[in-house]
Design an enzyme around this catalytic site. Structure first.
Site, mmCIF file in Angstrom:
data_model
loop_
_atom_site.group_PDB
_atom_site.id
_atom_site.type_symbol
_atom_site.label_atom_id
_atom_site.label_comp_id
_atom_site.label_asym_id
_atom_site.label_seq_id
_atom_site.Cartn_x
_atom_site.Cartn_y
_atom_site.Cartn_z
ATOM 1 N N ASN A 570 10.010 4.707 5.804
ATOM 2 C CA ASN A 570 10.821 3.492 5.692
ATOM 3 C C ASN A 570 10.585 2.811 4.344
ATOM 4 O OD1 ASN A 570 8.146 2.768 6.416
ATOM 5 N ND2 ASN A 570 8.866 0.753 7.014
ATOM 6 N N CYS A 572 8.418 0.667 3.515
ATOM 7 C CA CYS A 572 7.021 0.427 3.159
ATOM 8 C C CYS A 572 6.105 1.585 3.518
ATOM 9 C CB CYS A 572 6.527 -0.860 3.820
ATOM 10 S SG CYS A 572 7.518 -2.307 3.392
ATOM 11 N N GLU A 574 5.187 3.197 6.219
ATOM 12 C CA GLU A 574 4.328 3.301 7.392
ATOM 13 C C GLU A 574 5.042 3.860 8.615
ATOM 14 O OE1 GLU A 574 6.087 -0.821 8.136
ATOM 15 O OE2 GLU A 574 5.750 0.588 6.506
#
Length: 942
Positions: A570, A572, A574
């Site tokens: 995604n 970020c 994670e």
């Protein structure tokens, strides 16, 4: 060294412009004179460099240039009726000297100001001037109620060691002038406390309490449910009545769902904890005030405990005993033990409850799919969703277009449009829109993809606002290690590579290479794998992008590999969920505050268990309550029900335990704390499955086969054939019993664990973000709410214990960028414990992340730091991450790109950095900083 006042008019002001006046410390005024700034700076250089500085052409040139900068900055923020305070002018002089690198000169100037401040403080100030009148919002004028100001400040410092009311009141007196507005008066109190925060971090709490008083007046006056003002003791009695009025008013404005009025509001209101309003630091409360609290035409009417209860009620709407669950959820949020992600905080209980954090999509190779992806991105971003787009299927440059018999321009022009869409739809006007494009390493356009964030070249093939990430298969890293060749393909000719991973990918990839050698593939190019790897790392260093993420660990350890393929992470890095043309993956996030679950004796496992069980229930509720903007997201979310429970406050926990980040003990703590969190999260999801039913696609998953995240490591090890994986597999809890429980009861959620950045919600809770090491012990943090002084309170407490906390230490911390390393009088054990991110070898961060990753069914946002980057160091670090079994990495932060802003810090905090002491036009909110290689707190995701 006083600056900025004179009896003569300023020479640089145009005749048509209104005169700029300077408010002195005694409240009197005089015309602004930039010549005084030049004199003050010259004196500072003389103090450091001696009398010769006065005749130095270099000093003369520097002073002239810096004076111009200071003058321009001051006048830019002076407002329609330009007025400046003498303290603010001097703050700007210090800031200009520090930014220009004249640190010794600035230090001398700081010490001079401190000396003068002590001298003024020694002269006991008299009572506030009796001729001060305060202008209310309706234009009426009344005498200044100094007694109330004194009471409010006294209440703000109560119970906070190291603080007192007198220095705050002294600063407030300096800001008074006849005709000051009520709003300016309340802001002046907040700013007065903020000027003291670098000397004593507890003044951050004082500032928050003074801001809270302003907020109470705003909220109570707007609802008109009684007196406009209330102190904390009075508010404890008024909160229940206020809360009922608040809910009805917000529902009437169509901001909150009418369903909230069907709760037993008396029972709910009785559970509120007004005293928890006092637990905020200034950055946390200011962030809530600016960006989260409900408002009507800019007037906030949502107080902190009402905010937390509103979120809790929104998450309890489908519970059987809604009131009991809402109170349970509220207890978790308002205590800061757990915090839901920003979209949940924004939208829970509202008429459009889009509560999810990030969305992952796959873009198919046709125009309909590509332009549908832009539409989906816009709809998803509108309600605060971050975006991760898999662009690998889109054919590359030079590929054949059957419908037109032409040649493709490749994926890059389409990425440019995606970039501009994210900018245009800026998460509903609440925060900067954000997206990340992923491309697999074998794509023919990979080299152009690496250049997307460069500041040179054809702007039509650049995406300055969009993040990018490499989706790297293990086969590529094997070629790098063997110094072999690597072949690039267009996906329309090798379509199945997109869905293959592990051994299957490697075998099929080699078959395509053989086909290319036989002339059976039209578009391909062969490069040396090491050369491409070096270019990937070079671009990562130079532009911060694309990030390095690993395809095979994400898929081989995915519990849902029977139901699809993980094609990207995604925004970020994670989240590792399956995507396809029919399913948009959704991540539903929240984070446990690890700092609240440790004592000096270790991890509080009982408290952690209670927190995790309630948090998992809250996140599972998100799935059913959520407002879905596109059907593909709803279909995916309800079928698989993924959640992502993570942690924040890790560094604070280490401080409490006395463990340096760069230590075996810290790595062990990362392992054991994550083991407990993983155990209880999986157990909670299994219990929910027994209560509510398994998720739809459970059968065939790794869960259904009794393979938990710790067990899936052997699947990765098998694919790497025993080579290229170095991961600790130790355990301490009873995992056999849990395996059987999962196998028999099932799981409510396909995925339960992911560590997000928490850049914003950690600010709310007043702890360090995510699993990050300390960025600096003292620095200025910039975000959408403005600039905020951040001081490490743990360090201050330790220095006080050793008798080392004084004004010289503050000055040295500024001079050395918040680092203790060069401060001789600080003991070695404190230097090690409070080492900052760039002083820690990032291999320690990777090792700790590896120990966490074995417990996590998704991934973790892991930033890496290099103080003195080189090609060799980058190569070693990222190969180390791969061998340690990491699924993804996030930003590479390098000190070479920029240093932390050096500042006097006074007067630079939040939207108050230009607080007028006389009538002035409001300052616009600063633009949020883009996600950059040197950004200490990207806030787009959480």
């Amino acid at each position: 060294m006083s600056v900025g006042t004179s009896s003569t008019p300023p020479s640089t002001t145009e005749a048509a412009a209104p005169p700029v006046r300077v408010i002195r410390r005694d409240g009197s005024g005089s015309p602004f004179d930039p010549g005084k700034i030049s004199v003050a700076m010259t004196k500072a250089f003389l103090a450091v460099e001696g009398d010769g500085a006065a005749s130095s052409s270099r000093v003369h040139h520097v002073v002239a240039e810096l004076t111009g900068q200071v003058e321009a900055s001051l006048l830019r923020h002076a407002g329609a009726e330009p007025t400046l305070h003498i303290e603010h002018i001097q703050d700007m002089v210090e800031l200009a000297l520090m930014r220009a690198g004249h640190h010794k000169v600035a230090r001398a100037y700081v010490l001079y100001r401190e000396e003068r401040a002590r001298a003024r403080a020694a002269e006991r100030p008299g009572p506030a001037r009796q001729d001060i009148r305060v202008r209310a919002g309706d234009g009426t004028v009344a005498p200044l109620d100094w007694e109330r100001v004194t009471r409010v400040v006294a209440e703000a410092v109560a119970g906070l060691p190291g603080t007192s009311a007198e220095p705050v009141l002294t600063e407030v007196r300096r800001s008074l002038y006849d005709g000051i507005t009520a709003d300016e008066l309340s802001l002046a109190q907040v700013m007065a406390a903020r000027t003291l925060v670098e000397r004593e971090p507890a003044y951050s709490s004082v500032s928050a309490r003074l801001l809270l008083d302003r907020l109470r007046g705003e909220a109570l006056g707007h609802l008109a449910g009684g007196p406009r003002q209330a102190n904390q003791a009075e508010m404890a009695e008024r909160y229940p009545a206020y809360f009922r009025d608040y809910v009805r008013h917000a529902v009437g404005l169509e901001l909150l769902s009418p369903e909230l009025t069907t709760f037993d509001l008396d029972r709910i209101a009785a559970a509120l904890r007004p005293e928890r309003d006092l637990d905020f630091g200034f950055l946390g409360l200011q962030t809530l005030y600016d960006r989260y609290f409900l408002h009507e035409h800019g007037v906030r009417f949502e107080l902190p405990q009402a905010f937390f209860m509103r979120v809790a009620m929104g998450l309890a709407l489908r519970e059987d005993d809604r009131e009991a669950r809402a109170i349970e959820f509220y207890e978790l949020l308002s205590s800061f033990d757990f915090m839901a992600s920003t979209p949940t905080l924004f939208n829970s209980g509202t008429t459009r409850p889009q509560l999810s954090s990030c969305f992952l999509t796959t873009v198919d190779d046709n125009l309909d799919a590509i332009f549908r992806s832009y539409r989906n991105n816009a709809l998803l971003a509108k309600y605060s969703g971050g975006l991760g787009n898999d662009w690998t299927p889109v054919r590359g440059l030079g590929a054949h277009i059957k419908g037109t018999n032409g040649r493709s321009q490749g994926v890059v022009p389409f990425l440019k449009i995606a970039n501009d869409t994210a900018v245009a739809v800026n998460q509903g006007g609440k925060r900067k829109g954000a997206a990340c494009a992923y491309l697999e390493t074998w794509h023919i356009d990979i080299e152009e993809f690496l250049d997307l964030r460069k500041n040179t070249g054809d702007e039509r093939r650049r995406t300055h606002d969009m993040n990018t990430a490499n989706w790297v298969p293990d086969e590529f890293l094997r070629r790098v290690e063997a110094d072999g060749e690597w072949t690039l393909f267009s996906p329309d000719e090798v379509p199945d590579l997109h869905d293959l991973y592990g051994t299957a990918f490697a075998e099929r990839y080699r078959a395509y290479e053989a086909a290319a050698a036989r002339g059976e593939i039209a578009v391909f190019r062969t490069v040396r794998a090491v050369d491409l790897w070096r270019r990937m790392l070079t671009m990562l260093f130079e532009t911060g992008h694309p990030w390095i993420t690993f395809k095979d660990p994400c898929n081989l350890r995915s519990p849902q590999q029977h139901a699809g393929v993980v094609h990207s992470s995604n925004l970020c890095t994670e989240i590792t969920l399956n995507t396809s043309a029919d399913e948009v993956a959704v991540c539903n996030l929240g984070s446990v505050n690890l700092a609240r679950h440790v004592t000096a004796d270790g991890l509080d496992t009982g408290r952690l268990r209670r927190t995790v069980r309630t948090a998992v229930r809250m996140l599972d509720n998100v799935l059913d309550i959520n407002y879905y903007t596109i059907p593909e997201a709803r279909r995916s979310n309800l079928r698989h029900r993924p959640i992502g429970l993570g942690v924040m406050g890790y560094q604070d926990a280490l401080f409490t335990l006395g463990l340096p980040v760069a230590s075996d003990e810290a790595v062990e703590f990362a392992d054991r704390s994550m083991e407990h969190l993983s155990y209880h999260a999986i157990a909670a999801s299994a219990d929910l499955a027994a209560e509510r039913g398994r998720y739809e696609s459970f059968d065939g998953s790794l869960w259904s086969r009794g393979i938990l995240p710790i067990d899936s490591l052997r699947l990765l090890a098998g694919a790497r054939e025993g080579d290229g994986l170095d991961v600790d597999t130790s355990t301490t809890l009873d995992w056999d019993t849990l395996r059987e429980r999962v196998r028999t009861a099932g799981m409510r959620n396909s995925n339960v664990l992911a560590i997000a950045p928490t850049a914003t919600i950690s600010n709310i809770c007043g702890v360090g973000q995510s699993i990050e090491p300390l960025y600096r012990n003292l620095f200025v943090k910039s975000n959408m709410s403005g600039d905020f002084t951040v001081v490490n309170p743990h360090l201050v407490a330790s220095l006080k214990e050793r008798g080392l906390w004084d004004e010289v230490m503050v000055s040295d911390l500024k001079y050395f960028d918040g680092s203790l390393g060069e401060i001789d009088r600080v003991p070695a054990d404190l230097k090690r414990l409070y080492a900052t991110a760039f002083e820690v070898d990032s291999r320690w961060l990777v090792d700790a992340a590896s120990r966490r990753q074995k417990w996590i069914d998704q991934a973790q946002s892991l930033n890496l730091y290099l103080a003195s980057p080189s090609g060799r160091k980058l190569d070693e670090l990222y190969r180390h991450a791969w061998r340690k079994g990491l699924k993804t990495t996030y930003y590479l932060r390098t000190q070479a790109a920029t240093h932390v802003e050096k500042s006097t810090l006074r007067g630079t905090d939040g939207k108050l950095n230009a607080v007028p002491v006389a009538p002035a036009a409001p300052s616009p909110s600063p633009e949020p900083a883009a996600c950059r290689v040197d950004d200490p707190g990207c806030e787009a995701c959480q």
